[in-house]
Design an enzyme around this catalytic site. Structure first.
Site, PDB file in Angstrom:
ATOM      1  N   LYS A  22       0.830  -1.213   0.000  1.00 24.28           N
ATOM      2  CA  LYS A  22       0.000   0.000   0.000  1.00 24.28           C
ATOM      3  C   LYS A  22       0.862   1.260   0.000  1.00 24.28           C
ATOM      4  O   LYS A  22       0.683   2.150  -0.827  1.00 24.28           O
ATOM      5  CB  LYS A  22      -0.916   0.007   1.231  1.00 24.28           C
ATOM      6  CG  LYS A  22      -1.566   1.351   1.501  1.00 24.28           C
ATOM      7  CD  LYS A  22      -2.498   1.326   2.696  1.00 24.28           C
ATOM      8  CE  LYS A  22      -1.919   1.767   4.003  1.00 24.28           C
ATOM      9  NZ  LYS A  22      -1.690   3.208   4.185  1.00 24.28           N
ATOM     10  N   ASN A  23       1.810   1.336   0.936  1.00 25.97           N
ATOM     11  CA  ASN A  23       2.513   2.607   1.115  1.00 25.97           C
ATOM     12  C   ASN A  23       3.531   2.902   0.020  1.00 25.97           C
ATOM     13  O   ASN A  23       4.023   4.022  -0.071  1.00 25.97           O
ATOM     14  CB  ASN A  23       3.144   2.676   2.515  1.00 25.97           C
ATOM     15  CG  ASN A  23       2.064   2.841   3.580  1.00 25.97           C
ATOM     16  OD1 ASN A  23       0.911   3.184   3.262  1.00 25.97           O
ATOM     17  ND2 ASN A  23       2.410   2.578   4.825  1.00 25.97           N
ATOM     18  N   ARG A  92      -4.193   9.711   3.464  1.00 26.77           N
ATOM     19  CA  ARG A  92      -2.995  10.476   3.773  1.00 26.77           C
ATOM     20  C   ARG A  92      -2.211  10.808   2.504  1.00 26.77           C
ATOM     21  O   ARG A  92      -1.708  11.900   2.314  1.00 26.77           O
ATOM     22  CB  ARG A  92      -2.123   9.604   4.695  1.00 26.77           C
ATOM     23  CG  ARG A  92      -0.944  10.308   5.269  1.00 26.77           C
ATOM     24  CD  ARG A  92      -1.409  11.102   6.447  1.00 26.77           C
ATOM     25  NE  ARG A  92      -0.421  12.031   6.907  1.00 26.77           N
ATOM     26  CZ  ARG A  92      -0.732  13.164   7.513  1.00 26.77           C
ATOM     27  NH1 ARG A  92      -1.989  13.494   7.712  1.00 26.77           N
ATOM     28  NH2 ARG A  92       0.195  13.963   7.921  1.00 26.77           N
ATOM     29  N   CYS A 116      -5.375   7.958   8.889  1.00 26.57           N
ATOM     30  CA  CYS A 116      -5.791   7.498  10.219  1.00 26.57           C
ATOM     31  C   CYS A 116      -5.470   8.544  11.280  1.00 26.57           C
ATOM     32  O   CYS A 116      -4.423   9.189  11.237  1.00 26.57           O
ATOM     33  CB  CYS A 116      -5.058   6.201  10.570  1.00 26.57           C
ATOM     34  SG  CYS A 116      -5.563   4.793   9.574  1.00 26.57           S
ATOM     35  N   ARG A 121       0.413  14.283  13.232  1.00 21.90           N
ATOM     36  CA  ARG A 121       0.771  14.106  11.824  1.00 21.90           C
ATOM     37  C   ARG A 121       0.857  15.428  11.032  1.00 21.90           C
ATOM     38  O   ARG A 121       0.170  15.597  10.013  1.00 21.90           O
ATOM     39  CB  ARG A 121      -0.201  13.116  11.140  1.00 21.90           C
ATOM     40  CG  ARG A 121      -0.332  11.803  11.889  1.00 21.90           C
ATOM     41  CD  ARG A 121      -1.118  10.777  11.131  1.00 21.90           C
ATOM     42  NE  ARG A 121      -0.327  10.092  10.125  1.00 21.90           N
ATOM     43  CZ  ARG A 121      -0.801   9.180   9.289  1.00 21.90           C
ATOM     44  NH1 ARG A 121      -2.066   8.844   9.331  1.00 21.90           N
ATOM     45  NH2 ARG A 121      -0.017   8.600   8.403  1.00 21.90           N
ATOM     46  N   ASP A 304       3.539   0.361  12.209  1.00 16.64           N
ATOM     47  CA  ASP A 304       2.327  -0.197  11.597  1.00 16.64           C
ATOM     48  C   ASP A 304       2.065  -1.648  12.037  1.00 16.64           C
ATOM     49  O   ASP A 304       0.988  -2.180  11.783  1.00 16.64           O
ATOM     50  CB  ASP A 304       2.412  -0.136  10.064  1.00 16.64           C
ATOM     51  CG  ASP A 304       2.485   1.294   9.563  1.00 16.64           C
ATOM     52  OD1 ASP A 304       2.144   2.203  10.331  1.00 16.64           O
ATOM     53  OD2 ASP A 304       2.889   1.491   8.405  1.00 16.64           O
ATOM     54  N   ILE A 326       6.627   6.669  17.380  1.00 16.94           N
ATOM     55  CA  ILE A 326       6.361   7.445  16.157  1.00 16.94           C
ATOM     56  C   ILE A 326       5.092   8.310  16.298  1.00 16.94           C
ATOM     57  O   ILE A 326       5.091   9.462  15.909  1.00 16.94           O
ATOM     58  CB  ILE A 326       6.218   6.519  14.918  1.00 16.94           C
ATOM     59  CG1 ILE A 326       7.416   5.534  14.819  1.00 16.94           C
ATOM     60  CG2 ILE A 326       6.045   7.318  13.616  1.00 16.94           C
ATOM     61  CD1 ILE A 326       8.754   6.147  14.480  1.00 16.94           C
ATOM     62  N   ARG A 396      -9.042  -0.189   3.609  1.00 17.26           N
ATOM     63  CA  ARG A 396      -8.119   0.772   2.991  1.00 17.26           C
ATOM     64  C   ARG A 396      -6.758   0.135   2.731  1.00 17.26           C
ATOM     65  O   ARG A 396      -6.008   0.608   1.882  1.00 17.26           O
ATOM     66  CB  ARG A 396      -7.917   1.979   3.924  1.00 17.26           C
ATOM     67  CG  ARG A 396      -9.103   2.905   3.966  1.00 17.26           C
ATOM     68  CD  ARG A 396      -8.811   4.130   4.807  1.00 17.26           C
ATOM     69  NE  ARG A 396      -7.455   4.587   4.528  1.00 17.26           N
ATOM     70  CZ  ARG A 396      -6.634   5.128   5.409  1.00 17.26           C
ATOM     71  NH1 ARG A 396      -7.021   5.308   6.639  1.00 17.26           N
ATOM     72  NH2 ARG A 396      -5.430   5.517   5.067  1.00 17.26           N
TER      73      ARG A 396
HETATM   74  N1  EPU Z   1       6.230  14.245  11.042  1.00 17.85           N
HETATM   75  C1  EPU Z   1       6.408  15.576  11.351  1.00 17.85           C
HETATM   76  N2  EPU Z   1       6.388  16.477  10.323  1.00 17.85           N
HETATM   77  C2  EPU Z   1       6.205  16.120   9.039  1.00 17.85           C
HETATM   78  C3  EPU Z   1       6.038  14.761   8.721  1.00 17.85           C
HETATM   79  C4  EPU Z   1       6.056  13.839   9.760  1.00 17.85           C
HETATM   80  O1  EPU Z   1       6.567  15.931  12.505  1.00 17.85           O
HETATM   81  O2  EPU Z   1       6.208  17.002   8.171  1.00 17.85           O
HETATM   82  C5  EPU Z   1       6.220  13.246  12.127  1.00 17.85           C
HETATM   83  C6  EPU Z   1       4.842  12.571  12.235  1.00 17.85           C
HETATM   84  O3  EPU Z   1       3.955  13.338  13.018  1.00 17.85           O
HETATM   85  C7  EPU Z   1       5.188  11.241  12.851  1.00 17.85           C
HETATM   86  C8  EPU Z   1       6.588  10.938  12.293  1.00 17.85           C
HETATM   87  O4  EPU Z   1       7.077  12.176  11.792  1.00 17.85           O
HETATM   88  O5  EPU Z   1       5.272  11.392  14.250  1.00 17.85           O
HETATM   89  C9  EPU Z   1       6.619   9.923  11.181  1.00 17.85           C
HETATM   90  O6  EPU Z   1       5.736  10.309  10.159  1.00 17.85           O
HETATM   91  P1  EPU Z   1       5.966   9.940   8.638  1.00 17.85           P
HETATM   92  O7  EPU Z   1       5.966  11.209   7.863  1.00 17.85           O
HETATM   93  O8  EPU Z   1       7.121   9.009   8.516  1.00 17.85           O
HETATM   94  O9  EPU Z   1       4.651   9.159   8.336  1.00 17.85           O
HETATM   95  P2  EPU Z   1       3.676   9.334   7.136  1.00 17.85           P
HETATM   96  O10 EPU Z   1       4.442   9.591   5.881  1.00 17.85           O
HETATM   97  O11 EPU Z   1       2.559  10.248   7.492  1.00 17.85           O
HETATM   98  C10 EPU Z   1       3.811   6.813   6.428  1.00 17.85           C
HETATM   99  C11 EPU Z   1       2.796   5.735   6.236  1.00 17.85           C
HETATM  100  C12 EPU Z   1       2.254   5.313   7.597  1.00 17.85           C
HETATM  101  C13 EPU Z   1       3.403   4.833   8.470  1.00 17.85           C
HETATM  102  C14 EPU Z   1       4.493   5.907   8.548  1.00 17.85           C
HETATM  103  C15 EPU Z   1       5.717   5.456   9.313  1.00 17.85           C
HETATM  104  C16 EPU Z   1       1.882   6.287   4.090  1.00 17.85           C
HETATM  105  C17 EPU Z   1       0.741   6.809   3.308  1.00 17.85           C
HETATM  106  N3  EPU Z   1       1.719   6.247   5.402  1.00 17.85           N
HETATM  107  O12 EPU Z   1       3.095   7.878   7.047  1.00 17.85           O
HETATM  108  O13 EPU Z   1       1.369   4.252   7.362  1.00 17.85           O
HETATM  109  O14 EPU Z   1       2.936   4.580   9.772  1.00 17.85           O
HETATM  110  O15 EPU Z   1       4.886   6.327   7.231  1.00 17.85           O
HETATM  111  O16 EPU Z   1       6.260   4.322   8.748  1.00 17.85           O
HETATM  112  O17 EPU Z   1       2.890   5.884   3.536  1.00 17.85           O
HETATM  113  C18 EPU Z   1      -0.400   2.775   7.838  1.00 17.85           C
HETATM  114  O18 EPU Z   1      -0.127   2.211   6.768  1.00 17.85           O
HETATM  115  O19 EPU Z   1      -1.184   2.299   8.692  1.00 17.85           O
HETATM  116  C19 EPU Z   1       0.252   4.050   8.138  1.00 17.85           C
HETATM  117  C20 EPU Z   1      -0.185   4.889   9.070  1.00 17.85           C
END
Ligand code: EPU
Length: 422
Positions: A22-23, A92, A116, A121, A304, A326, A396
């Site tokens: 998915k990601n 997201r 989610c 985030r 995850d 995280i 999803r």
């Molecule tokens: N963060 C910030 N600022 C930013 C971006 C992130 O502070 O500009 C913080 C977030 O708040 C969080 C941490 O950094 O505490 C990690 O966030 P990250 O940006 O790595 O996560 P994401 O890109 O929003 C993706 C996956 C998530 C998965 C995370 C971590 C997608 C669409 N989502 O999210 O997947 O948990 O990376 O591996 O790729 C899931 O599949 O259930 C899911 C939530």
């Protein structure tokens, strides 16, 4: 609204084939709009997050051809428009259109993404990175107008090794003038998959999969082709089920290194798993030992899988600790596991699980995607019937979950929820 009904305690045997990640898919599809002709993406999972992306692409006038597991994207009639928040807030990953549209048109209007509700985030690192590349950003409520005369390569240091920011900035920088360096980049396998796809179209990216990624900007990106890697979180979820209920349950089409942080913890807990090429074979054992986990960026234990793994810990003898580093709010499954008979206490970002406790079927709610996956595992090991509501979250991210589990012996079905009238 749909609900999942599980009659628990059936052994699982046979083979479950893992689908595309998915990601990775949710980033590669927006990145594909950079192709100046067609882009072909194979092994695309059939999940509702992909349907939401298709809705966005159609809104932008992108032609999509879909055959089983393959998506062909053609951008020749594409139009750059503000995606209605009703569509972009469904997931997201709509935020990847910020980087992709900025690279393609130097102008993008978009709303804050959905996803989610597992913590704050923010997307500050994405936005700060776009600014470093020469863009200006106007905020109008939760709408962003991001534009640039020209994008220029830059040195970007990420305060947090964010998956989303790393991918978004990598996409935006593919067509920036000169060299962009992303330091403290996230190292998740999905990032390598996206970079390989962009390079296949003609981008010049090196270092994906390490914490320093370099992107040398190019003027044009041509035809694109890629195959989505297997979903390591789906693989991990089914491996946990196999650890609890497997009778020679095989999880196939996996990349074992991608789930090593999980398999090493399972081995520590005493689970009987064998890894053979692209398959893991699981057999449930009578006694499991408690273990502690702490979520971390890849290659650490993935956040995850934290919620699914916590269900396994309810079946381990002794006290286990789960530390979530995280997200601020990823323990919403705990209330429901306790309702089913688990003994879990939480304090800030640490959950303490005391086992072994038998679980009983109850009515529960999938508050988010991985909480939902955790409740499916709990329902499968529980005595009696478990009904999970709000399962749209689960759909999803898990392709054909009902079919895959039924085929290996689970008693699970999905039903449309009927409204009660007074
Ligand atoms: N963060 C910030 N600022 C930013 C971006 C992130 O502070 O500009 C913080 C977030 O708040 C969080 C941490 O950094 O505490 C990690 O966030 P990250 O940006 O790595 O996560 P994401 O890109 O929003 C993706 C996956 C998530 C998965 C995370 C971590 C997608 C669409 N989502 O999210 O997947 O948990 O990376 O591996 O790729 C899931 O599949 O259930 C899911 C939530």
């Amino acid at each position: 609204m749909k609900k999942i009904i599980i009659n628990g305690n059936n052994k699982l045997s046979g083979t479950i084939r893992i689908s595309g990640a998915k990601n990775a898919a949710v980033a590669i599809i927006p990145a594909a709009i950079l192709a100046e002709s067609e882009a072909t993406i194979c092994n695309v999972p059939e999940i509702s997050d992909i349907e939401s992306l298709e809705e966005i692409l159609k809104f932008l006038n992108v032609d999509i051809k879909r055959a089983t597991e393959t998506m062909v994207i053609d951008t020749k009639n594409m139009k750059n428009k503000l995606i209605p928040t009703q569509i972009s807030s469904k997931l997201r990953a709509s935020y990847y259109f910020m980087g992709a549209l900025l690279a393609k048109y130097k102008y993008v209007e978009m709303y804050f993404p959905g996803g989610c509700k597992i913590g704050k985030r923010p997307i500050n690192l994405h936005l700060e990175g776009f600014k470093k590349l020469g863009a200006t950003i106007e905020e109008d409520g939760d709408k962003y107008i991001i534009k640039a005369e020209r994008l220029k390569g830059s040195n970007i240091y990420l305060d947090v090794a964010s998956v989303g920011a790393t991918i978004n900035l990598m996409i935006a920088a593919t067509k920036a003038e000169g060299l962009t360096t992303i330091e403290n980049a996230a190292r998740e396998p999905e990032i390598v998959n996206v970079a390989t796809f962009l390079n296949n179209m003609g981008a010049k990216i090196t270092g994906a999969g390490t914490s320093v990624i370099k992107i040398k900007g190019v003027d044009h990106l041509g035809k694109g082709f890629t195959e989505i890697i297997p979903d390591r979180i789906e693989a991990g979820t089914y491996t946990i089920m196999g650890a609890l209920l497997g009778e020679n349950l095989k999880i196939s089409n996996i990349i074992p290194e991608h789930i090593e942080s999980l398999t090493s913890k399972l081995e520590q807990a005493g689970v009987d798993i064998k890894i053979e090429d692209d398959t893991v074979v699981c057999n449930a054992v009578e006694k499991l030992k408690s273990v502690n986990i702490k979520t971390y960026y890849y290659p650490g234990f993935p956040t995850d899988l934290q919620q699914p793994f916590s269900v396994l810990l309810t079946q381990c003898n002794g006290k286990s600790k789960v530390e979530e580093t995280i997200y601020e709010n990823r323990f919403m499954h705990v209330e429901y596991l306790n309702k089913m008979g688990a003994n879990i206490t939480t304090k800030e970002r640490v959950a303490t699980i005391t086992g072994k406790t038998p679980l009983k079927g109850k009515d529960v709610i999938a508050t988010d995607l991985r909480a939902g996956a955790a409740l499916v595992i709990a329902g499968l090991i529980a005595e009696g019937t478990t009904t999970i509501e709000e399962v749209e979250h689960i759909l999803r991210g898990y392709e054909g979950i009902i079919e895959k589990l039924t085929a290996v012996g689970a008693d699970i079905k999905i039903e449309e929820k009927t409204c009660q009238t007074a």
